[in-house]
Design a protein around this motif. Structure first.
Motif, PDB file in Angstrom:
ATOM      1  N   ASP A  60      77.990  10.397 139.132  1.00 44.45           N
ATOM      2  CA  ASP A  60      78.963  10.497 140.130  1.00 44.45           C
ATOM      3  C   ASP A  60      79.225  11.675 140.665  1.00 44.45           C
ATOM      4  O   ASP A  60      79.555  12.847 139.864  1.00 44.45           O
ATOM      5  CB  ASP A  60      80.524   9.969 139.573  1.00 44.45           C
ATOM      6  N   THR A  79      75.882   3.526 143.902  1.00 46.25           N
ATOM      7  CA  THR A  79      77.418   3.161 143.941  1.00 46.25           C
ATOM      8  C   THR A  79      78.247   4.104 144.653  1.00 46.25           C
ATOM      9  O   THR A  79      78.134   5.186 144.344  1.00 46.25           O
ATOM     10  CB  THR A  79      77.667   3.295 142.341  1.00 46.25           C
ATOM     11  N   CYS A  80      79.161   3.348 145.172  1.00 49.39           N
ATOM     12  CA  CYS A  80      80.119   4.111 146.385  1.00 49.39           C
ATOM     13  C   CYS A  80      81.147   3.292 146.336  1.00 49.39           C
ATOM     14  O   CYS A  80      81.088   2.241 146.636  1.00 49.39           O
ATOM     15  CB  CYS A  80      79.496   4.415 147.810  1.00 49.39           C
ATOM     16  N   ASN A  81      82.490   4.028 146.206  1.00 45.67           N
ATOM     17  CA  ASN A  81      83.618   3.278 146.354  1.00 45.67           C
ATOM     18  C   ASN A  81      83.994   2.223 145.444  1.00 45.67           C
ATOM     19  O   ASN A  81      84.523   1.155 146.177  1.00 45.67           O
ATOM     20  CB  ASN A  81      84.018   2.972 147.853  1.00 45.67           C
ATOM     21  N   GLY A  82      83.339   2.294 144.278  1.00 47.87           N
ATOM     22  CA  GLY A  82      83.440   1.102 143.380  1.00 47.87           C
ATOM     23  C   GLY A  82      82.717  -0.003 143.736  1.00 47.87           C
ATOM     24  O   GLY A  82      82.553  -1.217 142.947  1.00 47.87           O
ATOM     25  N   GLU A  83      81.655   0.039 144.502  1.00 47.50           N
ATOM     26  CA  GLU A  83      80.685  -0.988 144.946  1.00 47.50           C
ATOM     27  C   GLU A  83      79.309  -0.649 144.735  1.00 47.50           C
ATOM     28  O   GLU A  83      78.946   0.618 145.284  1.00 47.50           O
ATOM     29  CB  GLU A  83      80.846  -1.491 146.451  1.00 47.50           C
ATOM     30  N   THR A  84      78.591  -1.438 143.886  1.00 48.96           N
ATOM     31  CA  THR A  84      77.197  -1.249 143.563  1.00 48.96           C
ATOM     32  C   THR A  84      76.306  -2.434 144.477  1.00 48.96           C
ATOM     33  O   THR A  84      76.483  -3.193 144.535  1.00 48.96           O
ATOM     34  CB  THR A  84      76.843  -1.141 141.972  1.00 48.96           C
ATOM     35  N   ARG A 100      82.101  10.315 147.325  1.00 46.17           N
ATOM     36  CA  ARG A 100      81.729  10.372 146.081  1.00 46.17           C
ATOM     37  C   ARG A 100      80.635   9.119 145.727  1.00 46.17           C
ATOM     38  O   ARG A 100      80.986   7.940 146.442  1.00 46.17           O
ATOM     39  CB  ARG A 100      82.593  10.061 145.025  1.00 46.17           C
ATOM     40  N   HIS A 101      79.548   9.377 145.202  1.00 45.33           N
ATOM     41  CA  HIS A 101      78.435   8.269 144.934  1.00 45.33           C
ATOM     42  C   HIS A 101      77.684   8.568 143.642  1.00 45.33           C
ATOM     43  O   HIS A 101      77.816   9.672 143.197  1.00 45.33           O
ATOM     44  CB  HIS A 101      77.715   8.271 146.173  1.00 45.33           C
TER      45      HIS A 101
END
Length: 144
Positions: A60, A79-84, A100-101
């Protein structure tokens, strides 16, 4: 004689067209050479090739610039914003500045990363005294 980066910046500063530059992004790099390859660095953008081995992770993190990522080969989980999402060769990902990623290679992978503008405001701390357009000696790949 000016460095490659100085020549490009000088041409851009005086409004003249810099020569076309070309890289073969499918070629293997120097044997035994690990880490990112900075291809170019101008006030508009920086281009970097990142090779990842299977299961390598870029945990992250964030960059201050807009990040444009192309998966050139292999596949990665992004992964970004809780989604992968799984991104295979040919995928294009665009991240806003400071988003963030994280990236994890599912198999050996090569990514092309474009950061723009380069560098973003506050990329370097004042005490670092970095030249943002100086190409790192051990991280460059001249066009060919």
């Amino acid at each position: 004689m000016p460095t490659f980066a100085e020549a490009v910046v000088d041409r851009l500063r005086w409004g003249t067209m810099a020569r076309m530059q070309r890289w073969n992004l499918t070629e293997n790099h120097e044997p035994g050479r690990a880490g990112p390859w900075v291809l170019f660095s101008t006030p508009e953008a920086r281009g970097v090739v990142v090779d990842l081995a299977a299961d390598d992770e870029m945990g992250d993190h964030r960059v201050r610039e807009r990040a444009i990522v192309t998966v050139l080969r292999g596949s990665v989980d992004f992964t970004c914003n809780g989604e992968t999402v799984t991104c295979e060769s040919g995928s294009l990902i665009v991240l806003e500045p400071s988003e963030r990623h994280a990236v994890r290679a599912l198999e050996p992978a090569r990514l092309l990363l474009i950061l723009a503008p380069w560098p973003a405001p506050d990329h370097y701390q004042a005490a670092e005294h970095e030249d943002p357009h100086e190409l790192p000696v051990h991280a460059t790949q001249e066009p060919g």
